[in-house]
Design a protein around this motif. Sequence first.
Motif: not given
Length: 563
Positions: A61-67
Amino acid sequence: MRTVDDLEAGYTQIDQPQAEPTLGLFERLERRKLLIVIVAVALGFGARAYRLDAAGFAEDEANKIFAGRAYEQGDFTANAEHPMVMKMLCYASTQAASAWNRAAGQSLDLQVSDETALRLPNAAFGALTVIPLLLLTTGLLGFRVGLVTSLLWALGLDAIWFNRTVKEDTLLVFFMLWGFYLYYRAKQMPASDVTGQERLYSLAGAAFGLMIASKYFPHYFALNALFYSLVGYDSRNNRPLTRVMWRKYFAAMLLAFVMFNPAAFFPQTWRYLWKYVNQEWLTHHGYLVMDKLFINDFLQTPGGNPWYFYFLFLGVKLPLPVLVAFVVGVAHIFWRRGSYPYYRGHLFLRMMLVFWMIPEGVVGTKFLRYSLSLMPLVYMTASVGIVLMWRSLFSLIRKAGAGMQGARVTAAVAVTAAFILAPAVVTIRCLHNSHPSLYVNVFGRNRVGYFFPHDEFYDLGARESIRFIAETAPPAGKMASEIPGVVEYYLERFNRPDIRSEIISHPSFTLSRSRPDFVLLQRGRVYVENIENFNFIEKNFPMVHASVYEGAAASRVYATGGK
């Protein structure tokens, strides 16, 4: 010439108004499908959106923020192992939430958190999945089974669990079911309505294209084709597609995929995916199942995670009434062919369950979130069992001397209370007091986080542990974990970007050389590469913080001495 007066009385009696037959409960409900859909979607959305920020972000989920941040800079190759649809929805939702917070959220004290904003699209699409599921099930198995299935999905603990996380499986299931239903409807169109068939096949192709643009699992499209091949030719509702129909079907599929996932055609994406497939980005392997560490790796097929993984999931994570109904339904659909026209529904469930459970049992990589595409089949099969038990109970009550209407109502109330309301109460209790992912039924013997800690905890408690480190660590301190994305995001939120983060399973990490001040250990993040470090830290350093849920420590912080 005859006049009206010359007509015989017998003729005039023919035109007398006839009393309409009394409609039963299900017949009345079937006339109110729209109302049922609205209520089911509302219930489903309420359950999925309730306290969406109760858990902090997981690594994916955090990776979606960075994406999303990368998208703002014009870089659409971030997190490229996943298609774009989920990330675009997350980006739109977080931007809308930020605008709301600036415009009115702060003044009204109704701010939307990042966790809620990121998860809201999946909560909405998870609730809306009721629509294609009801339509498909009604077509294949009848309205009664469709009604029960829609209620099981709307309030189903395991569906809600996965719909509350930011993973692509929710969108996969939504578009998959629309593809199944639209293709089914196209088959039902009269042979003379060629234009209507072509339109529905185009819509079905677009749905499957969006399904693949949501998650790279194209085999469900192939299973749909296999089903209609097994059904065999029928001039009424399984005629072969013409060349024009096939052309429009695949053209719509390709167009939808390209429109909503253009990053799949970027050279940078292919280079990234090549490295991802060859595990150049992966520094860890492993998945704990009942305290035993398995290598969770596709290349280990037919080894890797154990073959009974998903059978164990159904056995300990389904609420007991749903599990009982599912077992009854499985026995029925494999024992009975089914009467016309619902024999196709039985065939559909038999084929889909077999071609889901066996291949997924063999493949070396397994995660519980993959089972979301299994849950519609589970609920459909359980609904077959529930309707069967209702009919059996109705017959028993009738034999006992009760009237027709009384027997129907009594049987319906008893079955509804046992197989719909009781699981719904479990869902409400889990949402209010704990987290859906932590539920285990009586066969799980209250062993929270024991069977599938990675998916059950899903980095639960990490936010709270990182907050403790942020409040405790010295300036320019160090910490080590297995969730660098989550750590980066929450250290930024807690105003501690000075703290440096390392990955425990990285080949270059050693306690003596890295000397972190704190180490964050999570039971769901035990890998082959870090298990020795985990054991050493647990035995030799003091635990200074733990995030505990229902008696199980989801994450623990150890002070390791630092500098």
